[in-house]
Write a protein that holds these residues in place. Sequence first.
Motif: not given
Length: 179
Positions: A62-69
Motif C-alpha cells: 500500500l505504501r509503495n502504491v501510494a508513494a507512486a501515486f
Amino acid sequence: MDGLHPDDERVGAVMDQHHFSVRGACGFVNQDVWGPCEKSMGNPWTPTNPPGITGPRGSHHLRNVAAAFLNEEFHPNYTIRAENLCVTPGLASAIDALAWAVCNERDGILIPQPFYNGFSVDILNRSKVRVVSIPYTGVEEYSSLEDLFCPTVNSRALEAAFQDAKQKGINPRALLILQ
C-alpha cells in the motif's frame, strides 16, 4: 528513541528546521523508528501470507502504491518513498501520530468548536497533548454557526483562544481544522 538524546545536535537541528517535537525529531533523525517493531512482529502480511499482520505503519504494498501515486500526480520537489509514508487505521490514529510528532507533552492543539468530543481522549491519551478549544461565543460579530465562515470572526476567536491557553501555561503548537 534508539539511543538518541533530546540534546543531540541533530535532534535540535530537526526541531528548528521542521518545528517537530523532541520525540518527533528523535524519530526523524533515527529514520526507522518502525523497522525494529516490524521485524519483532515476525509475521508480516504478504499476498502469500494473508494471516500475517500489516505492521505499525501499513503494508509495504500500500505504501509503495501510494508513494507512486503521489509522485506521479503531484510532482513533489523530493521523491516520496514508501518509507516516508505511514498509513493509519483511522483518523484518530492519524491525529494521534501528528500530535506525537508535532507537540511535546503538555503542549496544546487548537481546535475550533464545535468538534468531536473524542479528540480530547484521542489526543491526550498517548501524546499527553491538550486540546485547546476555540469557542466563538462572546466573539465580536459572532451570532450563529454561519459566522464560522467569516475570516474576521475566526481570527478573533483564534487569537482569544491562543492568548487564553498561553495564560494557562499551555504552549499551542498546532491548529487542527476539519471539514
